[in-house]
Every structure is written in structure tokens, then in C-alpha cells.
Write a protein that holds these residues in place. Structure first.
Motif, PDB file in Angstrom:
ATOM      1  N   ALA A 157       0.829  -1.282  -0.095  1.00  0.00           N
ATOM      2  CA  ALA A 157       0.048  -0.164  -0.003  1.00  0.00           C
ATOM      3  C   ALA A 157       0.936   1.238  -0.232  1.00  0.00           C
ATOM      4  CB  ALA A 157      -0.957  -0.188   1.168  1.00  0.00           C
ATOM      5  N   GLU A 158       2.070   1.101   0.692  1.00  0.00           N
ATOM      6  CA  GLU A 158       2.806   2.508   0.652  1.00  0.00           C
ATOM      7  C   GLU A 158       3.425   2.606  -0.580  1.00  0.00           C
ATOM      8  OE1 GLU A 158       3.907   4.619   3.035  1.00  0.00           O
ATOM      9  OE2 GLU A 158       1.782   3.859   3.876  1.00  0.00           O
ATOM     10  N   CYS A 159       3.661   1.589  -1.318  1.00  0.00           N
ATOM     11  CA  CYS A 159       4.387   1.708  -2.780  1.00  0.00           C
ATOM     12  C   CYS A 159       3.243   2.443  -3.571  1.00  0.00           C
ATOM     13  CB  CYS A 159       4.712   0.470  -3.373  1.00  0.00           C
ATOM     14  SG  CYS A 159       6.149  -0.413  -2.334  1.00  0.00           S
ATOM     15  N   VAL A 160       2.010   1.966  -3.521  1.00  0.00           N
ATOM     16  CA  VAL A 160       1.051   2.427  -4.268  1.00  0.00           C
ATOM     17  C   VAL A 160       0.808   3.755  -3.974  1.00  0.00           C
ATOM     18  CG1 VAL A 160      -1.460   2.212  -4.916  1.00  0.00           C
ATOM     19  CG2 VAL A 160      -0.210   0.215  -4.526  1.00  0.00           C
ATOM     20  N   LYS A 161       0.768   4.296  -2.630  1.00  0.00           N
ATOM     21  CA  LYS A 161       0.681   5.551  -2.093  1.00  0.00           C
ATOM     22  C   LYS A 161       1.829   6.593  -2.627  1.00  0.00           C
ATOM     23  CE  LYS A 161       0.371   8.286   1.958  1.00  0.00           C
ATOM     24  NZ  LYS A 161       0.344   8.154   3.388  1.00  0.00           N
ATOM     25  N   ALA A 162       3.133   5.923  -3.011  1.00  0.00           N
ATOM     26  CA  ALA A 162       4.115   6.753  -3.268  1.00  0.00           C
ATOM     27  C   ALA A 162       4.023   6.911  -4.953  1.00  0.00           C
ATOM     28  CB  ALA A 162       5.396   5.978  -2.899  1.00  0.00           C
ATOM     29  N   GLY A 163       3.343   5.914  -5.625  1.00  0.00           N
ATOM     30  CA  GLY A 163       3.207   6.003  -6.909  1.00  0.00           C
ATOM     31  C   GLY A 163       4.365   5.476  -7.608  1.00  0.00           C
ATOM     32  N   ILE A 164       4.945   4.323  -6.991  1.00  0.00           N
ATOM     33  CA  ILE A 164       6.037   3.785  -7.890  1.00  0.00           C
ATOM     34  C   ILE A 164       5.755   2.305  -8.000  1.00  0.00           C
ATOM     35  CG2 ILE A 164       7.858   5.073  -6.463  1.00  0.00           C
ATOM     36  CD1 ILE A 164       8.569   2.784  -4.900  1.00  0.00           C
ATOM     37  N   PRO A 165       6.405   1.686  -9.345  1.00  0.00           N
ATOM     38  CA  PRO A 165       6.299   0.365  -9.399  1.00  0.00           C
ATOM     39  C   PRO A 165       7.436  -0.363  -8.498  1.00  0.00           C
ATOM     40  CG  PRO A 165       7.585   1.443 -10.907  1.00  0.00           C
ATOM     41  CD  PRO A 165       7.177   2.276 -10.232  1.00  0.00           C
ATOM     42  N   VAL A 166       7.146  -1.850  -8.311  1.00  0.00           N
ATOM     43  CA  VAL A 166       8.070  -2.425  -7.744  1.00  0.00           C
ATOM     44  C   VAL A 166       8.775  -3.403  -8.412  1.00  0.00           C
ATOM     45  CG1 VAL A 166       8.296  -4.260  -5.729  1.00  0.00           C
ATOM     46  CG2 VAL A 166       6.569  -2.568  -5.273  1.00  0.00           C
ATOM     47  N   SER A 167      10.167  -3.540  -8.432  1.00  0.00           N
ATOM     48  CA  SER A 167      10.837  -4.205  -9.351  1.00  0.00           C
ATOM     49  C   SER A 167      11.249  -5.767  -8.953  1.00  0.00           C
ATOM     50  CB  SER A 167      12.119  -3.382  -9.890  1.00  0.00           C
ATOM     51  OG  SER A 167      12.099  -2.409 -10.590  1.00  0.00           O
ATOM     52  N   MET A 168      10.974  -6.724  -9.405  1.00  0.00           N
ATOM     53  CA  MET A 168      11.573  -7.971  -9.167  1.00  0.00           C
ATOM     54  C   MET A 168      12.261  -8.648 -10.357  1.00  0.00           C
ATOM     55  SD  MET A 168       8.048  -9.672  -7.372  1.00  0.00           S
ATOM     56  CE  MET A 168       7.497  -8.889  -5.851  1.00  0.00           C
ATOM     57  N   HIS A 169      13.606  -8.434  -9.882  1.00  0.00           N
ATOM     58  CA  HIS A 169      14.656  -9.048 -10.672  1.00  0.00           C
ATOM     59  C   HIS A 169      15.230 -10.475 -10.532  1.00  0.00           C
ATOM     60  CE1 HIS A 169      18.563  -9.208 -12.662  1.00  0.00           C
ATOM     61  NE2 HIS A 169      18.294  -8.186 -13.607  1.00  0.00           N
ATOM     62  N   ALA A 170      15.444 -11.179 -11.649  1.00  0.00           N
ATOM     63  CA  ALA A 170      16.065 -12.382 -11.118  1.00  0.00           C
ATOM     64  C   ALA A 170      17.032 -12.451 -10.061  1.00  0.00           C
ATOM     65  CB  ALA A 170      16.415 -13.124 -12.619  1.00  0.00           C
ATOM     66  N   SER A 171      16.923 -13.336  -9.379  1.00  0.00           N
ATOM     67  CA  SER A 171      18.012 -13.333  -8.125  1.00  0.00           C
ATOM     68  C   SER A 171      18.180 -14.842  -7.519  1.00  0.00           C
ATOM     69  CB  SER A 171      17.292 -12.677  -6.763  1.00  0.00           C
ATOM     70  OG  SER A 171      18.046 -12.699  -5.829  1.00  0.00           O
ATOM     71  N   ASP A 172      18.985 -14.960  -6.602  1.00  0.00           N
ATOM     72  CA  ASP A 172      18.818 -16.191  -5.754  1.00  0.00           C
ATOM     73  C   ASP A 172      17.785 -16.502  -5.054  1.00  0.00           C
ATOM     74  OD1 ASP A 172      19.375 -18.627  -4.516  1.00  0.00           O
ATOM     75  OD2 ASP A 172      21.457 -18.133  -3.926  1.00  0.00           O
ATOM     76  N   SER A 173      16.911 -17.108  -5.500  1.00  0.00           N
ATOM     77  CA  SER A 173      15.486 -17.243  -4.640  1.00  0.00           C
ATOM     78  C   SER A 173      15.507 -18.495  -3.743  1.00  0.00           C
ATOM     79  CB  SER A 173      14.496 -17.323  -5.806  1.00  0.00           C
ATOM     80  OG  SER A 173      14.380 -16.041  -6.470  1.00  0.00           O
ATOM     81  N   GLY A 174      16.592 -18.941  -3.725  1.00  0.00           N
ATOM     82  CA  GLY A 174      16.563 -19.986  -2.676  1.00  0.00           C
ATOM     83  C   GLY A 174      16.222 -21.483  -3.539  1.00  0.00           C
TER      84      GLY A 174
END
Length: 398
Positions: free
Chosen positions: A216-233
Motif C-alpha cells: 500500500a505504501e508503494c501504491v501511495k508513493a506512485g512507484i512500481p516494484v521491481s522483481m529481478h531474477a535473483s538467488d531465490s533459494g
């Protein structure tokens, strides 16, 4: 001069810098000083995470690196000659200022014909998985990295380079504090690992309601969230079949390449949809970067099948939730016509992975692989969608 002259803005959603040693150590608090170290092992520098040598990145100082696009032919045509990994990588090069500094990077961006770039760290992807049993330490190390990133690259450099500070989610309150710290310094997006969130009680999905305050805070700030390939376990899952000390992206086995595939990003997106995060936060925007798009047909098939059998488990059509909230950066070897048909041209963005060896040597050539799409769709994919997400006002041409 750029190899292609395009009449519209070009926004590369997948660029990287190479971190020096101090990126993870310079701003560490005193109680975490021993969390990250570098040692010499038979003449080669290795990174040490909490006393354990990691081979996740073979050369963690990045003084010498593979050339940009060194593996392009390998990904485009395969490896019919059965070359070794070292042969495929070719002759390495010394790191140049553009890999380390924003001013030098802008000059190279001009040469490559890139107006804007989304800039990701390279080494940071090893941190969270190797500290998952100590969430508080993870948060401290990630903040130290963000402090270095802001000092060296800023989060918005000249309105053209947008670096991605990292947010780790084990403690939602502290994640929100870190988000606000980043926003106060100009962040236009944040990077969240596409993986289960670890805690002292075990791991859980970030699609659950307990994480809604952060989304909700990301939406309020008007920014997208990036999900980049990583070591996801996921190496932990595969170790039951083929034991290994740790996930080594630059030394994969045939089994691990075939078995892991796109599992991490597909499961992450499945969690956001099935656990309701995208419905409870309908204005949340997620950028899936360097994960390709080959997993989308399988994901849609599974979601459609479950929705048909268990509609009561979904507050809305799961495919529609996905298409509203998720932006996809396909690999250049993916089938763009099929992808656009499935998710819409307004949810596809261009990413080259420059200067990594598995990316494109000349990023703007990505446009050549969009042949067959409408011109308006090509312009959206090459830059329009990202400019819209980042609120960049593009001059109207006559």
C-alpha cells in the motif's frame, strides 16, 4: 553513434552496474562488520558471507568481467559445438568506468541510443539467501548497500538513470521505514526479491495480507516494484536430487537448468495472485525483470484451470489481476507476438541486461526482434510503457 536511429524514447528496463568491495561493507554498522569480508584464495579474491566463502559470483570484485553480450550467440543459436562455459564466455575485459560510475555510464548510454535506464546491482542478489536465518542482519546489510548505492549512483541520476534500492521484507515495519528512506532520496522504484520471505518462524508468501501495508505504501508513493531474477533459494529444493553447496548461476548443471527453469518467478507471481495481494492492492504495479516470458503460458494455464475448478477461492479472475498489475520484460529470444497477445503491449517492456554477458552487446537491436508488431506497440515496448510508469513526460513530435 547508435546502431539504430529511433524517433521515440528508448528506456532500457534492465541495466546493471558492477559493485566494488565497499558496496556491501562501507556503511555496515559496527555490530555487522564481520558479516561481509573478502579474502585471497590461491591468488583469487573471494567474498565471505558470515565466515563462509561463496562462489556465487566467481570474481566478486568485478575488476575483470565478461564482455557485454558475450553469450548472445549462445542464447540465440544454442551451443551445437558443445563449447565449455569458459569458451562461450570468450575473452574477458577490464572493468571500465561506465560499469562503475553514473557520469561515464550516461556517455555510453548516448553511444548506445538509450535515453533512460533502470539500473540494478549485480552482487546484491547473494545477500538475502545467505542470511535468511538472521532477518535483522539481512536488513542491516541491505540498508548499508542502499547507502552506498545512493552515494555512488543516486536513485535518480540526471533524470535518466534510475537505480533500484533493495527492500527486504522479513519485518514489514522496517521495510516501510527503508522504503521511506529511499523515497526521501528520490527512488522511483524499489527492488524486492521474488522469493518466499524468511523470518525467525520460517518463510511465507509476500502475497499474504500481512505484507499489504508495504504494498500500500508503494501504491501511495506512485512507484512500481521491481522483481529481478535473483538467488531465490530454489537450490535448496534441487539439492534433494543433485546435492550442491550453493546456487552457482555461472556454473549450472544440465539438471539444474532444466529443473529450475522459471520456477522462482512463476511461483512468486502465483503467490501474488492466489494469495490476493493484487486484488487487495489493485493499483500495485510489479516489474518482472530478467525473468523472461516463457513461463507465462504455463502460469496462465494453471491459473485458468484452478479458477475453473475453485472460483470461490478467487476474489476476481486471476488472469485479469495479473494482466492489470504485472509488467513483463521478455528475453529477446522470446516470441513477442505470443506474449503481446497474452498480456497486452501495454504490459511489455524492453530490457537488455547490459553489460552482463548473457544480455545484448548492442541493446537497441532489441527492436529488431519486435518485427511483426504494430509500430505503436513497438514504441510502447521500447520505452513508452516505462516512461508512463516513471512519470516521464515525453515531448510530442510533429
Amino acid at each position: 553513434m547508435p546502431s539504430r536511429e529511433l524517433s521515440y524514447p528508448v528506456f532500457d528496463a534492465d541495466n546493471h552496474f558492477y559493485e566494488p568491495k565497499e558496496a556491501l561493507t562501507k556503511f555496515l554498522p559496527d555490530h555487522a562488520k564481520n558479516a561481509i569480508d573478502y579474502i585471497d584464495v590461491r591468488g583469487r579474491t573471494k567474498i565471505v558471507v558470515r565466515g563462509q566463502i561463496s562462489d556465487y559470483i566467481p570474481n566478486p570484485t568485478f575488476d575483470v568481467v565478461a564482455r557485454p553480450g558475450a553469450q548472445e550467440d549462445y542464447y540465440r543459436h544454442g551451443n551445437p559445438e558443445g563449447k565449455s562455459f569458459r569458451e562461450v564466455m570468450g575473452e574477458p575485459m577490464k572493468a571500465i568506468p561506465a560499469f562503475r560510475e553514473p557520469a561515464a555510464r550516461l556517455e555510453v548510454m548516448d553511444e548506445l541510443g538509450l535515453n533512460y535506464s533502470l539500473m540494478f546491482p549485480t552482487l546484491a542478489s547473494l545477500v538475502e539467501e545467505r542470511m535468511k536465518d538472521d532477518p535483522d542482519l539481512t536488513i542491516d546489510v541491505i540498508h548499508a548497500l542502499n547507502e552506498w548505492m545512493y552515494e555512488q549512483w543516486q536513485f535518480d541520476y540526471e533524470g535518466r538513470i534510475f537505480s533500484t534500492p533493495v527492500i527486504t521484507l522479513p519485518n514489514v515495519e522496517r521495510a516501510i521505514e527503508e522504503l521511506h528512506w529511499c523515497l526521501e532520496r528520490g527512488a522511483k522504484t524499489v527492488l524486492v526479491r521474488p522469493a518466499p520471505v524468511p523470518s525467525y518462524q520460517g518463510s511465507r508468501s509476500f502475497g499474504l495480507p500481512e505484507f499489504d501495508p508495504f504494498w500500500a505504501e508503494c501504491v501511495k508513493a506512485g512507484i512500481p516494484v521491481s522483481m529481478h531474477a535473483s538467488d531465490s533459494g530454489y537450490a535448496e529444493l534441487l539439492n534433494s536430487w543433485e546435492p550442491s553447496k550453493e546456487f552457482l548461476p555461472f556454473r549450472p548443471t544440465a539438471f539444474r537448468m532444466a529443473a529450475m527453469g522459471h520456477r522462482p518467478i512463476e511461483d512468486a507471481m502465483m503467490a501474488l495472485v492466489c494469495h490476493g495481494a493484487l486484488t487487495r492492492n489493485p493499483d500495485l504495479r510489479i516489474l518482472s525483470i530478467e525473468n523472461g516470458a516463457g513461463w507465462i503460458p504455463h502460469l496462465f494455464e494453471n491459473l485458468s484451470s484452478v479458477y475453473k475448478k475453485m472460483p470461490q477461492e478467487f476474489p476476481e479472475n486471476p488472469i485479469e489481476a495479473f494482466k492489470r498489475c504485472i509488467y513483463i520484460s521478455p528475453f529477446w529470444e522470446d516470441n513477442f507476438l505470443d506474449i503481446v497477445k497474452m498480456v497486452g503491449a501495454d504490459r511489455v517492456v524492453f530490457g537488455s541486461d547490459w553489460p552482463h554477458p548473457e544480455g545484448l552487446k548492442d541493446p537497441i537491436t532489441y527492436v529488431d526482434d519486435l518485427e511483426g508488431l504494430d509500430q505503436a506497440d513497438i514504441e510502447r515496448i521500447m520505452g513508452g510503457n516505462m516512461c508512463e510508469l516513471f512519470n516521464i513526460k515525453v515531448p510530442v513530435t510533429a
